[in-house]
Write a protein that holds these residues in place. Structure first.
Motif, PDB file in Angstrom:
ATOM      1  N   GLU A 161      -3.604 -15.837  14.118  1.00 10.76           N
ATOM      2  CA  GLU A 161      -3.624 -14.337  14.927  1.00 10.76           C
ATOM      3  C   GLU A 161      -4.593 -14.059  15.708  1.00 10.76           C
ATOM      4  O   GLU A 161      -5.222 -12.847  15.695  1.00 10.76           O
ATOM      5  CB  GLU A 161      -3.087 -13.278  13.768  1.00 10.76           C
ATOM      6  CG  GLU A 161      -2.131 -13.780  12.910  1.00 10.76           C
ATOM      7  CD  GLU A 161      -1.047 -12.793  12.501  1.00 10.76           C
ATOM      8  OE1 GLU A 161      -1.386 -11.431  12.868  1.00 10.76           O
ATOM      9  OE2 GLU A 161      -0.719 -12.818  11.525  1.00 10.76           O
ATOM     10  N   ASN A 183       6.492 -11.469   8.554  1.00  6.99           N
ATOM     11  CA  ASN A 183       5.295 -11.215   7.633  1.00  6.99           C
ATOM     12  C   ASN A 183       5.440 -11.824   6.292  1.00  6.99           C
ATOM     13  O   ASN A 183       6.409 -11.944   5.893  1.00  6.99           O
ATOM     14  CB  ASN A 183       5.008  -9.926   7.592  1.00  6.99           C
ATOM     15  CG  ASN A 183       4.490  -9.106   8.752  1.00  6.99           C
ATOM     16  OD1 ASN A 183       5.071  -8.067   9.178  1.00  6.99           O
ATOM     17  ND2 ASN A 183       3.441  -9.610   9.276  1.00  6.99           N
ATOM     18  N   GLY A 184       4.347 -12.543   5.939  1.00  8.89           N
ATOM     19  CA  GLY A 184       4.450 -13.123   4.323  1.00  8.89           C
ATOM     20  C   GLY A 184       5.301 -14.424   4.359  1.00  8.89           C
ATOM     21  O   GLY A 184       5.716 -14.953   3.070  1.00  8.89           O
ATOM     22  N   SER A 185       5.409 -14.754   5.485  1.00 11.21           N
ATOM     23  CA  SER A 185       6.307 -16.459   5.479  1.00 11.21           C
ATOM     24  C   SER A 185       5.558 -17.267   5.157  1.00 11.21           C
ATOM     25  O   SER A 185       6.048 -18.535   5.099  1.00 11.21           O
ATOM     26  CB  SER A 185       7.086 -16.331   6.978  1.00 11.21           C
ATOM     27  OG  SER A 185       6.075 -16.352   7.759  1.00 11.21           O
ATOM     28  N   GLY A 186       3.995 -17.178   4.971  1.00  9.30           N
ATOM     29  CA  GLY A 186       3.380 -18.490   4.840  1.00  9.30           C
ATOM     30  C   GLY A 186       2.523 -18.972   5.696  1.00  9.30           C
ATOM     31  O   GLY A 186       1.868 -20.191   5.953  1.00  9.30           O
ATOM     32  N   TYR A 229       1.351 -19.722  -5.176  1.00  9.18           N
ATOM     33  CA  TYR A 229       0.381 -18.838  -5.615  1.00  9.18           C
ATOM     34  C   TYR A 229       0.872 -18.270  -7.056  1.00  9.18           C
ATOM     35  O   TYR A 229       1.928 -17.751  -6.918  1.00  9.18           O
ATOM     36  CB  TYR A 229       0.324 -17.677  -4.847  1.00  9.18           C
ATOM     37  CG  TYR A 229      -0.540 -17.542  -3.554  1.00  9.18           C
ATOM     38  CD1 TYR A 229      -1.644 -18.046  -3.483  1.00  9.18           C
ATOM     39  CD2 TYR A 229       0.179 -17.564  -2.372  1.00  9.18           C
ATOM     40  CE1 TYR A 229      -2.527 -18.131  -2.215  1.00  9.18           C
ATOM     41  CE2 TYR A 229      -0.517 -17.533  -1.111  1.00  9.18           C
ATOM     42  CZ  TYR A 229      -1.540 -17.785  -1.289  1.00  9.18           C
ATOM     43  OH  TYR A 229      -2.429 -17.944   0.098  1.00  9.18           O
ATOM     44  N   THR A 232      -0.449 -18.028   7.335  1.00  6.41           N
ATOM     45  CA  THR A 232      -1.796 -17.909   6.991  1.00  6.41           C
ATOM     46  C   THR A 232      -2.044 -19.147   5.937  1.00  6.41           C
ATOM     47  O   THR A 232      -2.809 -20.017   5.936  1.00  6.41           O
ATOM     48  CB  THR A 232      -2.399 -16.667   6.533  1.00  6.41           C
ATOM     49  OG1 THR A 232      -2.005 -15.868   7.484  1.00  6.41           O
ATOM     50  CG2 THR A 232      -3.866 -16.820   5.868  1.00  6.41           C
TER      51      THR A 232
HETATM   52  N1  LIG Z   1      -4.082 -14.820  -2.903  1.00  4.70           N
HETATM   53  C1  LIG Z   1      -2.819 -14.573  -2.838  1.00  4.70           C
HETATM   54  N2  LIG Z   1      -2.217 -14.490  -4.176  1.00  4.70           N
HETATM   55  C2  LIG Z   1      -0.975 -14.494  -4.506  1.00  4.70           C
HETATM   56  N3  LIG Z   1      -0.163 -14.452  -3.436  1.00  4.70           N
HETATM   57  C3  LIG Z   1      -0.318 -14.551  -1.974  1.00  4.70           C
HETATM   58  C4  LIG Z   1      -1.811 -14.497  -1.773  1.00  4.70           C
HETATM   59  N4  LIG Z   1      -2.233 -14.726  -0.402  1.00  4.70           N
HETATM   60  C5  LIG Z   1      -0.752 -14.490   0.037  1.00  4.70           C
HETATM   61  N5  LIG Z   1       0.206 -14.211  -0.960  1.00  4.70           N
HETATM   62  C6  LIG Z   1       1.579 -14.109  -0.700  1.00  4.70           C
HETATM   63  O1  LIG Z   1       2.134 -15.402  -0.138  1.00  4.70           O
HETATM   64  C7  LIG Z   1       2.922 -15.186   0.892  1.00  4.70           C
HETATM   65  C8  LIG Z   1       2.520 -15.727   2.379  1.00  4.70           C
HETATM   66  O2  LIG Z   1       1.335 -15.207   2.615  1.00  4.70           O
HETATM   67  P1  LIG Z   1       0.687 -15.350   4.041  1.00  4.70           P
HETATM   68  O3  LIG Z   1      -0.478 -14.838   4.064  1.00  4.70           O
HETATM   69  O4  LIG Z   1       0.732 -17.014   4.326  1.00  4.70           O
HETATM   70  O5  LIG Z   1       1.627 -14.796   4.944  1.00  4.70           O
HETATM   71  P2  LIG Z   1       1.701 -14.739   6.737  1.00  4.70           P
HETATM   72  O6  LIG Z   1       2.896 -15.332   6.995  1.00  4.70           O
HETATM   73  O7  LIG Z   1       0.234 -15.172   7.215  1.00  4.70           O
HETATM   74  O8  LIG Z   1       1.866 -13.287   6.979  1.00  4.70           O
HETATM   75  P3  LIG Z   1       1.204 -12.334   7.933  1.00  4.70           P
HETATM   76  O9  LIG Z   1       2.106 -12.261   9.201  1.00  4.70           O
HETATM   77  O10 LIG Z   1       1.379 -10.861   7.164  1.00  4.70           O
HETATM   78  O11 LIG Z   1      -0.023 -12.548   8.157  1.00  4.70           O
HETATM   79  C9  LIG Z   1       3.169 -13.656   0.885  1.00  4.70           C
HETATM   80  O12 LIG Z   1       4.153 -13.237   0.115  1.00  4.70           O
HETATM   81  C10 LIG Z   1       1.937 -13.098   0.096  1.00  4.70           C
HETATM   82  O13 LIG Z   1       2.200 -11.859  -0.713  1.00  4.70           O
END
Ligand SMILES: Nc1ncnc2c1ncn2[C@@H]1O[C@H](COP(=O)(O)OP(=O)(O)OP(=O)(O)O)[C@@H](O)[C@H]1O
Ligand SMILES: [Mg+2]
Lengths: 264, 425, 292
Positions: free
Chosen positions: A166, A42-45, A17, A47
């Motif tokens: 999730e 959380n935030g590990s990527g 991103y 999604t």
């Molecule tokens: N649209 C975006 N623009 C910039 N950064 C983003 C965007 N979406 C996610 N991120 C960043 O990318 C990283 C991974 O996000 P992601 O949503 O894949 O995490 P996740 O593993 O699904 O977390 P969670 O358990 O909270 O759902 C995070 O650090 C988030 O801040």
């Protein structure tokens, strides 16, 4: 279906991103007919990886194959369940409306939904136990019921591969086990299910295969191989401060994650 | 150029009023705009601006004439009500903030238009110039109004300076501000009042639609140049004042030209310029940084390849090589290789000797350093993450070029390795 | 008869705007609609300058394009230049509007057809000046009515045919993409329709007050219903209601017609909002009472 074809192949996948890699050089192959868990803090990527597999985000390098083909060729065989918070549940629609959306395709948007569509949608609603709510507006559902609406919509897609972000969040124990037996049933029909999951307590019971992420791929394999102390402390224990420092440097310096990304 | 000297000698009283007026208006709105920008509420200014119109008309109806203070009071009142209504609607219904803004601004504006036509058609008193509030008429700024604008600017400046820390905290993190006992509501009230005040001051010169630009654009442009809040504010004010004066000048030099639109256009041009040229965040500098990076990568890859030459480990004999020696080990783009070697020669890491090249002592050191970083990173990935061994090299490839000495030290500490790690696969 | 035609023309404007406004609202793009309606101004002025008449196709196309351009620029600012979303909207439309004002000042000097006033609230009272008369003496309504009708057919037809697409786009864009729907095409089609509608509505209600038609009736409709189709219908009803009542009020008080229509629209919103609040607090009270 041939045994040697993987449901999902992910090769050298890097997704950024805004110049910041949130998924970095990820590689895994997932077999058909399994229930697979994706875990990580959380935030590990997590999604992000699902979105990249679904073609919703453009990777900065690497590629994904589904059933050995490109996504566009097999799109009808894949169903995607987004994170529940990703939509606005105040949207004016009923449960049936949303589940019917599972019958939409790029190619049939201009015709009205037919009887078969309706039947399939109603069956899917029944499977998740929402029949009595089918005409209820989605804004008037509980969080767990909303989650089940999304699952029903995916069921209505009648796919071979299900990607769920999730699906167990905000769901009570009874619903969770109901969904789980639904998933088992799907697995027995040879379908593949990829689920992002948060609860480490239950992962070894739920999944046949695990992918542990934290920006990089930390581990993959059968639950007992993945759920080792070392892997978990690498992923969850703040062991990756150096990695995140480098990720910050990459972003600040507009640095390419891979050398091939250099060409201007 | 006549008009230029005419204008900037300020011999014309009108010019003085206009310029002073624009300076006050633009400085005020840039200041409050910075906070609106930080709070991601830029469009609130839009709602306020449109909502001032009925207030101005009420003020006029009460006073029976264009009394600046009463007009301002009326404007202040309806502006305030509009912000309150937006928040109220969002809190008590399913409507989203931008919908609420749209509803409030168009309703109030329509009411203003109705009142305006009512005043014009009943023809009571001297209503000339009331329609300036719609599109703005900077040239019509009078002496009285300038004094009023100065007062407003002083108020805003004072509040911002005195309560600087509270306002910043409120803008960045209102929840936290509340937990440490900051009267959040009070300061929101203060900030809102300042916003309404600044917009009310500027509306006659810019008009209801363009005044939003004075709130939104300076902060957005300044943000591209700095991370520091104080500089951000200062820069926004400077940019805004510069554009205000430029707009006034253009309108003075070319008779038919309106001031407000030119202020907005120059503001936007500066923003576009910033988007292209700002350091770090601008397109141009991003391009140069990336080019520098790709050169660095080429140079370091050459050094890494030299490390793999058979004679490298032998410290006593001189290490000579040709380009072909290098391309046998690793495929290079011919042009890039040429340029890279030239750069390395300039840096004193390689010397030319006839058709061959010779490694200098510092060149050897640099080669070893890069290989070390490469292997440290590989070890780190192997230890902490899961990589299929055929992927190790490709994964490490780009990263050693960015590792700083601090990170190098941390890697060594975390892995417990000194010197160059073995390449064990 | 003239009253009738004016109300009819304005009603079609209201219906077009209401239908599109519903989807703008659901996509959380109300302010993008606002931006588009301001941003068509430079397109209108330039096209008018070259074609010299109000009803030309050139004008329609040019102005619609400049509206769509605005959404492009907003996207560019926010995604490529990393400017905050709402700041990007504000910057874009103020710039385009300012350019429009400058163009009016330079190209339209002394031209009464496009001046500042008509930008604000259109010339609804003058709509009847431009008549279509067939068979030498049969007056079948103003030209604007027919322009609106054509635009109305386009909008109405698009929404009927593309209903599923617009619905899915608004509810869950990621999911739409995942089933292979080209969401950005749908997005720009919707934005194009909004731009077209505001351009066509320009001579009737102006470029600024059209926002009131785009946003207020759908917002009111969202207060009263949870169903999409009902929301579309209610939005049209509220829009037309405001047109009729606003027209009568304007004639009675001798004030701006468009202004009165939007004011009435806003008042209806306030009324509905109040009623819903009252009902909700009453039902909450009765629930508490029942529990005791
Ligand atoms: N649209 C975006 N623009 C910039 N950064 C983003 C965007 N979406 C996610 N991120 C960043 O990318 C990283 C991974 O996000 P992601 O949503 O894949 O995490 P996740 O593993 O699904 O977390 P969670 O358990 O909270 O759902 C995070 O650090 C988030 O801040
Ligand atoms: Mg997630």
């Amino acid at each position: 279906m041939k045994q040697d074809i993987h449901a999902i192949e992910v090769h050298n996948l890097t997704v950024s991103y805004d110049g910041r890699p949130v998924l970095w050089d990820i590689d895994f192959n997932l077999e058909c007919g399994k229930i697979i868990g994706v875990i990580g803090p959380n935030g590990s990527g997590k999604t992000t990886s699902l979105k990249a597999i679904m073609g919703l985000l453009k990777p900065s390098s690497g590629f994904v194959k589904i059933f050995g083909k490109s996504l566009d060729e097999v799109r009808d065989r894949v169903a995607y369940v987004p994170q529940r918070e990703s939509v606005d549940w105040d949207f004016p629609a009923s449960v049936l409306d949303v589940v019917l959306m599972g019958r939409y395709r790029g190619t049939n948007l201009f015709r009205r939904s037919n009887k078969t569509d309706l039947e399939i949608a109603l069956q899917s609603i029944a499977k998740v136990g929402l029949t009595e709510f089918k005409d209820r507006q989605i804004s008037q559902l509980s969080g767990g019921q909303q989650q089940r609406v999304f699952i029903a919509r995916a069921l209505a897609q009648q796919a071979d591969l299900y990607l769920m972000d999730e699906p167990f969040v905000g769901v009570d124990a009874a619903t969770e086990s109901a969904i789980l037996s639904l998933l088992q049933e799907m697995k027995n029909q040879g379908k593949t299910v990829l689920i992002i999951h948060h609860d480490l307590q239950t992962v070894s019971d739920y999944f046949d295969y695990l992918v542990l992420l934290n920006t990089r791929l930390i581990a993959k394999g059968e639950p007992h191989e993945v759920l080792t102390k070392e892997n978990l402390s690498n992923a969850y224990g703040g062991q990756l401060t150096l990695l995140s420092k480098i990720v910050d440097l990459i972003r600040q310096n507009e640095f390419p994650v891979r050398e091939k990304g250099v060409d201007l | 150029m006549h008009s230029f000297t005419d204008f900037f000698s300020f011999s014309n009283a009108n010019v003085v009023y206009v310029v002073l007026g624009m300076i006050c208006i633009n400085a005020s709105s840039a200041l409050v705009g910075t906070f609106a920008f930080l709070r991601k509420r830029s469009l609130i200014g839009d709602a306020v601006a449109h909502s001032l119109l009925p207030g101005i008309c009420f003020g006029y109806l009460v006073a029976g004439e264009k009394n600046p203070v009463l007009l301002l009071a009326g404007a202040f009142l309806t502006g305030w009500i509009s912000i309150f209504l937006v928040d109220y609607i969002v809190r008590h219904s399913r409507l989203k903030q931008d919908t609420a803004i749209g509803v409030v601004l168009s309703s109030f504006f329509a009411l203003g238009v109705v009142l305006l036509t009512y005043i014009q058609k009943t023809g009571s008193g001297n209503h000339a110039g009331l329609d300036h509030f719609l599109f703005g008429q900077a040239a019509a700024i009078t002496r009285d109004e300038v004094s009023l604008f100065v007062v407003i600017l002083v108020i805003i400046l004072t509040v911002v300076v005195v309560f600087y820390r509270q306002l910043v905290l409120l803008s960045f993190n209102p929840e936290y501000a509340a937990t440490i006992g900051l009267p959040v509501r009070l300061f929101e009230f203060v900030l809102t009042s300042l916003t309404v005040l600044a917009i009310a001051a500027g509306i006659q010169a810019l008009g209801v639609i363009l005044i939003s630009a004075l709130i939104i654009t300076p902060a957005a442009a300044a943000r591209l140049w700095t991370h520091n809040l104080k500089w951000l504010m200062l820069l926004a004010v400077v940019i805004s004042i510069f554009c205000g004066v430029t707009g006034a000048y253009i309108s003075y030099a070319r008779t038919a030209m309106p001031t407000g639109p030119w202020v907005v256009v120059t503001l936007s041009l500066i923003t576009l310029g910033s988007i292209c040229f700002a350091p770090r965040r601008g397109f141009v500098s991003r391009y140069y940084i990336r080019r520098k990076n790709s050169r660095k990568i080429t140079d370091e890859n050459i050094l890494k390849t030299i490390f793999k030459l058979p004679g490298f480990q032998n410290q006593d004999t001189e290490l000579t090589f040709t380009r072909v020696n290098l391309t046998e080990i690793r495929p290079f783009d011919t042009k890039e290789l040429h340029r890279g070697i030239d750069r390395l020669i300039r840096r004193g890491l390689i010397q030319k000797s006839g058709d061959d090249f010779v490694m200098t002592t510092s060149g050897r050191k640099e080669s070893a350093r890069i290989v070390k970083l490469h292997r440290l990173w590989e070890q780190y990935l192997l230890r902490r993450t899961r990589i299929d061994t055929d992927h190790v090299h490709s994964g490490a490839e780009a990263i050693e070029h960015i590792i700083t000495p601090e990170i190098e030290a941390e890697l060594e500490r975390e892995l417990g390795i000194k010197g160059i790690p073995e390449d064990d696969y | 008869m003239n009253d009738f035609f004016t109300i009819l023309t304005a009603s079609i404007v209201a219906i077009n705007c209401a239908l599109l406004g519903v989807f703008l609202l659901l996509r959380k793009m109300a302010m993008v609609g606002d931006a588009i309606s301001h941003a068509v101004l430079p397109g209108i002025v330039i096209a008018y300058y070259f074609s010299g008449e109000k009803g030309s196709v050139l004008l329609l196309v040019g102005a619609t394009l400049s509206g769509v351009l605005a959404t492009f620029v907003i996207d560019l600012f926010s995604r490529k230049a990393r400017v905050q979303g709402d700041a990007a909207i504000g910057m874009t439309y103020t710039l385009l509007f300012a350019v429009g004002m400058i163009l009016i000042a330079t190209l339209m000097q002394g031209n009464a057809d496009i001046d500042q006033e008509c930008v604000l609230y259109g010339d609804i009272a003058l709509v009847n000046m431009d008549k279509i008369i067939i068979d030498d003496n049969l007056y079948i309504g103003p030209r604007a009515l027919y322009t609106e009708l054509v635009a109305g057919l386009v909008v109405f037809g698009s929404i009927i045919v593309g209903f599923k697409g617009f619905k899915l786009l608004s509810f869950n864009e990621d999911f739409a993409k995942s089933v292979g729907i080209k969401t950005s095409r749908w997005h720009y089609y919707l934005m194009g329709l909004v731009a077209l509608t505001t351009v066509v509505a320009f001579e009737v209600v102006g470029a600024v007050l059209v926002v009131g038609f785009l946003i207020i009736p759908p917002a009111t409709a969202q207060l009263v219903t949870h169903k999409l189709k009902a929301m579309l219908v209610w939005a049209c009803v509220f829009g037309v209601l405001a047109v009729i009542a606003g027209y009568m009020a304007a004639v009675y008080f001798n004030v701006s017609i468009t202004g009165a229509m939007v004011t009435v629209s806003g008042s209806v919103f306030a009324l509905v909002f109040g009623i819903m609040r009252l009902r909700r607090s009453k039902s909450a009270k009765s629930v508490i009472a029942a529990e005791i």
